[in-house]
Design an enzyme around this catalytic site. Structure first.
Site, PDB file in Angstrom:
ATOM      1  N   TYR A  72       0.667  -1.244   0.044  1.00 47.99           N
ATOM      2  CA  TYR A  72       0.097  -0.124  -0.059  1.00 47.99           C
ATOM      3  C   TYR A  72       0.676   1.290   0.089  1.00 47.99           C
ATOM      4  CZ  TYR A  72      -4.066  -2.735   0.748  1.00 47.99           C
ATOM      5  OH  TYR A  72      -5.142  -3.860   0.707  1.00 47.99           O
ATOM      6  N   LYS A  88       3.209 -15.491   1.782  1.00 50.75           N
ATOM      7  CA  LYS A  88       2.919 -16.046   0.539  1.00 50.75           C
ATOM      8  C   LYS A  88       4.427 -16.532   0.020  1.00 50.75           C
ATOM      9  CE  LYS A  88       0.988 -17.643  -2.989  1.00 50.75           C
ATOM     10  NZ  LYS A  88      -0.391 -18.821  -2.877  1.00 50.75           N
ATOM     11  N   ASP A 141      -3.438 -18.223   0.943  1.00 51.57           N
ATOM     12  CA  ASP A 141      -4.678 -18.780   0.283  1.00 51.57           C
ATOM     13  C   ASP A 141      -5.226 -19.850   1.356  1.00 51.57           C
ATOM     14  OD1 ASP A 141      -1.976 -20.018  -0.166  1.00 51.57           O
ATOM     15  OD2 ASP A 141      -2.429 -20.723  -2.229  1.00 51.57           O
ATOM     16  N   ASP A 168      -5.309  -6.915   5.509  1.00 55.45           N
ATOM     17  CA  ASP A 168      -6.834  -6.272   4.956  1.00 55.45           C
ATOM     18  C   ASP A 168      -7.936  -7.001   4.844  1.00 55.45           C
ATOM     19  OD1 ASP A 168      -8.379  -4.281   4.287  1.00 55.45           O
ATOM     20  OD2 ASP A 168      -7.192  -3.509   2.475  1.00 55.45           O
TER      21      ASP A 168
END
Ligand code: NAD
Length: 352
Positions: A140, A187, A219, A243
């Site tokens: 972000y 990840k 995931d 988020d």
């Protein structure tokens, strides 16, 4: 003595903050704490008064207090302003200026509201975990960023100190909860920045050998939160993953009106419900004040280091719900509901 800056904001903000302040006053009176509350305008309310969503005066007051309690900001009246003048820009600015690098969102299922979850009661019963989301770094904020007619790009970057500090407070929280497990979500099978995140979390873990650390890919985590939320105690993750996962975690517990949050930094802390200003029900004494009242509980836990007082507030919420009182958002179809002030009074009565 503690000084609290209260910024009710817009829409239902003033109604739910009034409820939270009633609870704050009741608990202070009960224990003999001295608490001074200063109210400041923010968001649309501030724009209408001063032509700015966040004045220097409000920001300065937030810098000089022990904790900030925020209602919600925004609404249709201010939606068409230029991007930089919108309430969302003011929210980002206050978080940045106060250095609030960690966002904490508990996902706790109240027994009385098992039916309010979209998941089966036996799946969610007993769920009680907290997500630590890194709030001021990652994709972000990373540079370079932009788009042209053929390409769009963002950069996911983490500095060592950014990962170290969020990992440390997550492990400390796990210690306070009785040395519960920490799950770090990344990840790392695809992203180098995630492998870096994982390495640093493991380095920090060496200072907390009594705590179990588990790594999980994002995931899989999204699936596991819905499949078996009870397996989690403390989750720590980056800005983007947090988020998404904190919204999933929140919603399994029921209504938006139940969910508190804390944003904390090294010097400052801000507590707010996760919901917005709900213009559709503003001014009707219908809003559920529990998210904001539970945000006060988080304030006692994190800013004032009084976990027992926080527990008293959570217990009072639980007891009030057990008596059957419901605001409209958590009432079953056809069930009678009570007002914001009615729910507040029920919780205050359980505190006493
Ligand atoms: P919202 O959270 O305000 O409302 C979504 C739905 O949930 C509405 O139907 C609302 O009535 C209901 N709801 C929310 N809080 C409730 C409560 N305490 N009790 C009962 N029902 C409740 O989200 P939105 O409608 O997308 O946004 C409305 C405005 O709020 C927008 O201007 C948005 O920008 C702003 N917003 C502000 C914040 C913040 O201040 N942190 C966060 C999200 C949205």
């Amino acid at each position: 003595m503690y000084t609290i800056v209260s910024i009710p904001g817009d829409g239902i903000g003033p109604e739910v903050v009034a409820g939270a302040l009633d609870v704050l006053n009741a608990i202070s009176k009960k224990h003999g704490f001295e608490i001074q509350v200063e109210e400041h305008p923010f968001g649309g309310a501030s724009y209408d008064l001063h032509g700015s969503m966040l004045t220097d005066e409000t920001l300065e007051a937030c810098r000089n207090c022990d904790a900030v309690l925020l209602g919600a900001v925004g609404g249709p009246k201010w939606e068409n302003l230029p991007h930089a003048e919108k309430p969302e820009a003011a929210l980002l600015k206050i978080r940045r200026e106060l250095g609030l690098f960690a966002n904490l969102r508990p996902a706790k299922v109240y027994d009385a509201l098992l039916d309010a979850s979209t998941l089966k009661p036996d799946v969610v019963k007993g769920t009680d975990f907290v997500v630590f989301r890194e709030l001021t770094g990652g994709i972000y904020f990373g540079q370079p960023r932009g788009y042209d007619e053929n390409r769009g790009w963002n950069t996911m970057v983490y500095e060592r100190h950014e990962v170290e500090r969020i990992a440390r407070i997550a492990f400390e929280a796990a210690q306070k909860r009785g040395n519960v497990k920490v799950t770090s979500i990344d990840k790392a099978n695809v992203l180098e920045v995630s492998q870096f995140w994982r390495n640093i979390v493991h380095e920090v873990h060496k200072d907390f050998p009594e705590i179990e650390l588990a790594d999980m890919y994002v995931d899989n985590a999204a699936m596991q939160i819905v499949r078996n939320p009870k397996q989690f105690d403390v989750i720590v993750t980056s800005n983007l993953f947090g988020d998404i996962l904190s919204d999933i975690s929140g919603m399994i517990t029921g209504s938006l009106g139940m969910l508190p949050s804390a944003s904390i930094g090294t010097k400052h802390a801000l507590y707010e419900p996760i919901h917005g200003s709900a213009p559709d029900i503003a001014g009707q004494n219908k809003a559920n004040p529990i998210a904001t009242i539970a945000s006060v509980a988080m304030m006692f836990e994190n800013s004032f280091c009084m976990p027992d007082v926080a527990t008293e507030i959570y217990d009072a919420i639980e007891q009030a719900l057990a008596t059957g009182v419901r605001t409209a958002d958590i009432a079953k179809p056809g069930e009678k509901s009570i007002s914001t002030t009615g729910m507040t009074a029920a919780i205050v009565a359980c505190l006493q």
